[in-house]
Design a protein around this motif. Structure first.
Motif, PDB file in Angstrom:
ATOM      1  N   TYR A 261      -5.420  -8.805  -0.562  1.00 42.69           N
ATOM      2  CA  TYR A 261      -4.128  -8.278  -0.116  1.00 42.69           C
ATOM      3  C   TYR A 261      -3.424  -9.126   0.936  1.00 42.69           C
ATOM      4  O   TYR A 261      -2.268  -8.909   1.237  1.00 42.69           O
ATOM      5  CB  TYR A 261      -4.305  -6.845   0.411  1.00 42.69           C
ATOM      6  CG  TYR A 261      -5.447  -6.705   1.382  1.00 42.69           C
ATOM      7  CD1 TYR A 261      -6.724  -6.389   0.920  1.00 42.69           C
ATOM      8  CD2 TYR A 261      -5.266  -6.926   2.734  1.00 42.69           C
ATOM      9  CE1 TYR A 261      -7.793  -6.288   1.803  1.00 42.69           C
ATOM     10  CE2 TYR A 261      -6.321  -6.821   3.614  1.00 42.69           C
ATOM     11  CZ  TYR A 261      -7.581  -6.497   3.144  1.00 42.69           C
ATOM     12  OH  TYR A 261      -8.633  -6.398   4.005  1.00 42.69           O
ATOM     13  N   ALA A 262      -4.128 -10.071   1.553  1.00 42.35           N
ATOM     14  CA  ALA A 262      -3.518 -10.884   2.604  1.00 42.35           C
ATOM     15  C   ALA A 262      -3.956 -12.324   2.437  1.00 42.35           C
ATOM     16  O   ALA A 262      -5.107 -12.590   2.093  1.00 42.35           O
ATOM     17  CB  ALA A 262      -3.937 -10.363   3.978  1.00 42.35           C
TER      18      ALA A 262
ATOM     19  N   ALA B  64      -4.214  14.506   8.749  1.00 40.98           N
ATOM     20  CA  ALA B  64      -4.158  14.129   7.330  1.00 40.98           C
ATOM     21  C   ALA B  64      -3.157  12.987   7.142  1.00 40.98           C
ATOM     22  O   ALA B  64      -2.120  12.966   7.816  1.00 40.98           O
ATOM     23  CB  ALA B  64      -3.723  15.336   6.507  1.00 40.98           C
ATOM     24  N   PRO B  65      -3.461  12.020   6.251  1.00 42.04           N
ATOM     25  CA  PRO B  65      -2.467  10.972   5.992  1.00 42.04           C
ATOM     26  C   PRO B  65      -1.145  11.575   5.525  1.00 42.04           C
ATOM     27  O   PRO B  65      -1.137  12.559   4.779  1.00 42.04           O
ATOM     28  CB  PRO B  65      -3.112  10.149   4.866  1.00 42.04           C
ATOM     29  CG  PRO B  65      -4.566  10.440   4.940  1.00 42.04           C
ATOM     30  CD  PRO B  65      -4.682  11.843   5.456  1.00 42.04           C
ATOM     31  N   VAL B  66      -0.052  10.999   5.955  1.00 44.29           N
ATOM     32  CA  VAL B  66       1.269  11.496   5.570  1.00 44.29           C
ATOM     33  C   VAL B  66       1.600  11.070   4.138  1.00 44.29           C
ATOM     34  O   VAL B  66       2.205  11.810   3.372  1.00 44.29           O
ATOM     35  CB  VAL B  66       2.334  10.958   6.560  1.00 44.29           C
ATOM     36  CG1 VAL B  66       3.739  11.358   6.146  1.00 44.29           C
ATOM     37  CG2 VAL B  66       2.017  11.420   7.979  1.00 44.29           C
ATOM     38  N   ALA B  67       1.199   9.865   3.783  1.00 46.22           N
ATOM     39  CA  ALA B  67       1.460   9.365   2.431  1.00 46.22           C
ATOM     40  C   ALA B  67       0.457   8.270   2.094  1.00 46.22           C
ATOM     41  O   ALA B  67      -0.080   7.610   2.988  1.00 46.22           O
ATOM     42  CB  ALA B  67       2.879   8.801   2.347  1.00 46.22           C
ATOM     43  N   HIS B  68       0.213   8.122   0.785  1.00 39.27           N
ATOM     44  CA  HIS B  68      -0.677   7.058   0.311  1.00 39.27           C
ATOM     45  C   HIS B  68      -0.015   6.405  -0.893  1.00 39.27           C
ATOM     46  O   HIS B  68       0.384   7.091  -1.820  1.00 39.27           O
ATOM     47  CB  HIS B  68      -2.047   7.665  -0.081  1.00 39.27           C
ATOM     48  CG  HIS B  68      -2.881   6.731  -0.908  1.00 39.27           C
ATOM     49  ND1 HIS B  68      -3.673   7.162  -1.951  1.00 39.27           N
ATOM     50  CD2 HIS B  68      -3.046   5.382  -0.864  1.00 39.27           C
ATOM     51  CE1 HIS B  68      -4.287   6.134  -2.500  1.00 39.27           C
ATOM     52  NE2 HIS B  68      -3.926   5.046  -1.864  1.00 39.27           N
ATOM     53  N   ARG B  69       0.138   5.082  -0.842  1.00 38.60           N
ATOM     54  CA  ARG B  69       0.726   4.372  -1.979  1.00 38.60           C
ATOM     55  C   ARG B  69      -0.310   3.427  -2.569  1.00 38.60           C
ATOM     56  O   ARG B  69      -0.876   2.598  -1.865  1.00 38.60           O
ATOM     57  CB  ARG B  69       1.971   3.604  -1.520  1.00 38.60           C
ATOM     58  CG  ARG B  69       2.566   2.699  -2.593  1.00 38.60           C
ATOM     59  CD  ARG B  69       4.028   2.356  -2.303  1.00 38.60           C
ATOM     60  NE  ARG B  69       4.225   1.718  -1.020  1.00 38.60           N
ATOM     61  CZ  ARG B  69       4.153   0.398  -0.803  1.00 38.60           C
ATOM     62  NH1 ARG B  69       3.902  -0.429  -1.806  1.00 38.60           N
ATOM     63  NH2 ARG B  69       4.350  -0.101   0.398  1.00 38.60           N
ATOM     64  N   ARG B  70      -0.566   3.574  -3.868  1.00 37.81           N
ATOM     65  CA  ARG B  70      -1.480   2.658  -4.553  1.00 37.81           C
ATOM     66  C   ARG B  70      -0.722   1.348  -4.827  1.00 37.81           C
ATOM     67  O   ARG B  70       0.440   1.371  -5.209  1.00 37.81           O
ATOM     68  CB  ARG B  70      -1.974   3.285  -5.859  1.00 37.81           C
ATOM     69  CG  ARG B  70      -2.867   4.495  -5.606  1.00 37.81           C
ATOM     70  CD  ARG B  70      -3.129   5.259  -6.872  1.00 37.81           C
ATOM     71  NE  ARG B  70      -4.055   4.597  -7.763  1.00 37.81           N
ATOM     72  CZ  ARG B  70      -5.375   4.701  -7.673  1.00 37.81           C
ATOM     73  NH1 ARG B  70      -5.922   5.431  -6.715  1.00 37.81           N
ATOM     74  NH2 ARG B  70      -6.153   4.093  -8.541  1.00 37.81           N
ATOM     75  N   THR B  71      -1.403   0.235  -4.620  1.00 37.72           N
ATOM     76  CA  THR B  71      -0.738  -1.061  -4.794  1.00 37.72           C
ATOM     77  C   THR B  71      -1.536  -1.921  -5.780  1.00 37.72           C
ATOM     78  O   THR B  71      -2.671  -1.605  -6.107  1.00 37.72           O
ATOM     79  CB  THR B  71      -0.679  -1.834  -3.455  1.00 37.72           C
ATOM     80  OG1 THR B  71      -2.023  -2.150  -3.076  1.00 37.72           O
ATOM     81  CG2 THR B  71      -0.017  -1.023  -2.355  1.00 37.72           C
ATOM     82  N   ARG B  72      -0.928  -3.037  -6.172  1.00 35.75           N
ATOM     83  CA  ARG B  72      -1.640  -3.949  -7.082  1.00 35.75           C
ATOM     84  C   ARG B  72      -2.828  -4.599  -6.375  1.00 35.75           C
ATOM     85  O   ARG B  72      -3.847  -4.884  -6.969  1.00 35.75           O
ATOM     86  CB  ARG B  72      -0.677  -5.013  -7.593  1.00 35.75           C
ATOM     87  CG  ARG B  72       0.304  -4.422  -8.613  1.00 35.75           C
ATOM     88  CD  ARG B  72       0.975  -5.506  -9.414  1.00 35.75           C
ATOM     89  NE  ARG B  72       1.688  -6.427  -8.555  1.00 35.75           N
ATOM     90  CZ  ARG B  72       1.682  -7.746  -8.683  1.00 35.75           C
ATOM     91  NH1 ARG B  72       0.996  -8.305  -9.657  1.00 35.75           N
ATOM     92  NH2 ARG B  72       2.365  -8.508  -7.870  1.00 35.75           N
ATOM     93  N   ALA B  73      -2.682  -4.815  -5.067  1.00 37.29           N
ATOM     94  CA  ALA B  73      -3.810  -5.357  -4.302  1.00 37.29           C
ATOM     95  C   ALA B  73      -4.966  -4.359  -4.313  1.00 37.29           C
ATOM     96  O   ALA B  73      -6.137  -4.741  -4.440  1.00 37.29           O
ATOM     97  CB  ALA B  73      -3.379  -5.650  -2.865  1.00 37.29           C
ATOM     98  N   GLY B  74      -4.629  -3.073  -4.198  1.00 37.25           N
ATOM     99  CA  GLY B  74      -5.663  -2.031  -4.259  1.00 37.25           C
ATOM    100  C   GLY B  74      -6.314  -1.979  -5.628  1.00 37.25           C
ATOM    101  O   GLY B  74      -7.534  -1.799  -5.738  1.00 37.25           O
TER     102      GLY B  74
END
Ligand code: SF4
Length: 520
Positions: free
Chosen positions: A170-171, A473-483
């Motif tokens: 991812y980096a 609790a997490p406010v939001a979670h976004r799945r990414t291509r790196a994930g």
């Protein structure tokens, strides 16, 4: 000593291809010391060895067939450490015929043939300018059954044209220049890495795009002095333009850079940072000393007023900017009044983090032979006061974020206590380390769903001097291509030449100079 390895099947480097026989592949391990430059060079060393058919040793397995030490020359005792490690490896090598040891990096560039004179069981010595030669030198040493020492005085090819085995999905690091035209008296870089060589903007942007195509979300532009980028092709605004050009790359979410030099910092870079949405509002700008007399002795041509002036402009343009720094305490001739000036600047600059170093002589630098070297206990005592002052400020700065919702790029290897605490970790946009809880308000754990490389928004509930916690609790979670790549355990290899592909591993996220090295 981090040697451990194993054997896998594959092509045996140097063995004839295409004979239909399955050979045991030789394994390698790279041991890295020093700064980000070395960490990135080690990615290239790994890429080169894998392109040549070697496979990375598994740490829990047997002894690797090749051990490469990528050394650093900035510490007074760097050579003791290297020779100690080489000494410990000698009996291992004696028991494993065919094992090879290579030494590269800054200490190799400095000590050259001395290394094989002192440790004749070393097979290859290569320098900072000819990393690409390593596989050939290993092969030649094996063939001739004799040590190969090859050090070049100048770069043969820009290292970014070498294959690279990236350590993160991812980096990624992207070099924009190597070498340095400054002459700071404590620094060995100009002697060992040479004059600044700038890479063409088109090549840099192609590498960034290729990384993003592989799913990388964050790129750190790397140079000894990023603000002087363009000096070779006569454009003093080239760095600001490069930042803006990164803003046009779809899918690139975070752009960082390290390290800028206050002397060359121009206002257009601040404007580019503020006006380019994917450039992070974090700035790592080495101060080194708050005393103008010490800065003069260090041959650093800015003064504390200019340094603070840059910070003021950065804060005016980006009130949320996190500013971090490097400080050396106990430089030869530093008085108590000089040290107090450093404390004054620290208080005024309100750093969110500072890498503090006790001055130690670096052989080959002008400062190593200066009169007025300070006694160790004076340096130690000032260092402790500096650390206390820095912590007080960084803690206060971190506390201001309690209650704020931040965007976290989920990382690998950032949270040592994560397993025990049920948290995951990552970096906020401003570079701060955040440990966050993964349970939803209903008590469901998201730990299995959030992957390294994903993006999480979460609200800070607690601040410590060096990290933040988010225990709601997490406010939001976004799945990414790196994930996705991390989840698939994808470990792509370099296709051949030019650009490297990312693999899963620890992220090169925050500016994190290795002890006393990235002092620009
Ligand atoms: S400290 Fe940084 S700016 Fe100074 S000579 Fe070394 S690399 Fe160059």
């Amino acid at each position: 000593m981090p040697v451990g390895g194993g054997h896998r099947t594959g092509r045996y480097p140097g063995s004839p291809r295409g004979r239909g026989t399955k050979r045991v592949a030789r394994t390698y391990n790279v041991v890295t010391y020093g700064c980000q430059m070395n960490v990135h060079d080690s990615e290239r060393i790994s890429g080169l060895l894998e392109q040549a058919g070697y496979v990375r040793a598994v740490p829990t397995d047997d002894t690797p067939d090749i051990v490469v030490f990528n050394t650093c020359a900035v510490r007074e005792n760097a050579d003791n450490r290297l020779y100690g490690n080489l000494g410990r490896l000698r009996p291992v090598k004696d028991k494993h015929p065919g094992m090879q040891i290579a030494v590269g990096g800054c200490l190799a560039q400095k000590d050259r043939g001395d290394i094989v004179r002192k440790a004749p069981w070393v097979d290859v010595v290569f320098g900072t300018h000819n990393i690409g030669a390593l596989p050939v030198l290993l092969e030649r040493a094996r063939h001739n059954a004799a040590a190969e020492v090859e050090i070049l005085e100048a770069l043969d090819v820009f290292p970014s044209t070498l294959p690279t085995r990236r350590e993160s999905t991812y980096a990624g690091w992207v070099s924009i220049s190597v070498g340095c035209n400054n002459t700071c008296t404590f620094c060995i870089v100009p002697a060992l890495r040479g004059k600044e060589k700038d890479r063409r903007p088109g090549d840099i942007l192609s590498e960034v795009r290729a990384l993003v195509d592989e799913g990388v979300l964050e790129v750190t532009l790397l140079g000894q002095n990023v603000n002087s980028y363009g000096v070779e092709f006569g454009d003093r605004y080239a760095f600001g333009k490069l930042l803006r050009a990164c803003g046009d790359i779809d899918g690139l979410e975070r752009v960082r850079f390290t390290s800028p030099h206050p002397k060359d910092f121009t206002d257009d870079v601040i404007a580019a940072m503020a006006e380019t949405p994917n450039v992070c509002h974090s700035l790592h700008m080495p101060l080194q000393s708050g005393s103008d007399d010490v800065l003069r002795a260090m041959r650093r041509s800015y003064r504390s007023e200019r340094y603070l002036g840059i910070i003021e402009k950065v804060r005016a343009a980006m009130p949320d900017a996190a500013i971090t720094t490097d400080i050396i305490v106990g430089f030869p001739g530093e008085t108590e009044a000089d040290f107090q000036r450093t404390l004054d600047v620290v208080r005024e600059a309100r750093f969110s983090s500072a890498f503090t170093f006790q001055y130690s002589k670096r052989p080959g630098t002008p400062a190593a032979t200066m009169d007025d070297q300070l006694p160790k206990q004076v340096v130690q005592e000032r260092y402790e006061r500096l650390v206390a002052a820095v912590e007080e400020i960084t803690w206060a700065e971190n506390k201001r974020l309690v209650g704020e919702t931040v965007e976290v790029l989920v990382a690998v290897g950032e949270g040592r206590k994560d397993e025990r605490t049920g948290r995951m970790s990552g970096r906020a946009r401003d570079g701060r380390l955040v440990h966050f809880a993964t349970e939803t308000a209903d008590g469901e754990s998201l730990a299995g769903q959030i992957r390294p490389g994903d993006i999480v928004h979460t609200t800070i509930t607690y601040a410590a001097p060096h990290h933040l916690n988010a225990d709601g609790a997490p406010v939001a979670h976004r799945r990414t291509r790196a994930g996705d790549a991390a989840e698939a355990g994808r470990s792509p290899r370099t296709p051949g030449v030019l650009l490297g592909l990312p693999t899963i591993g620890a992220p090169p996220v925050a500016p994190a100079p290795a002890a006393g090295c990235a002092a620009h």
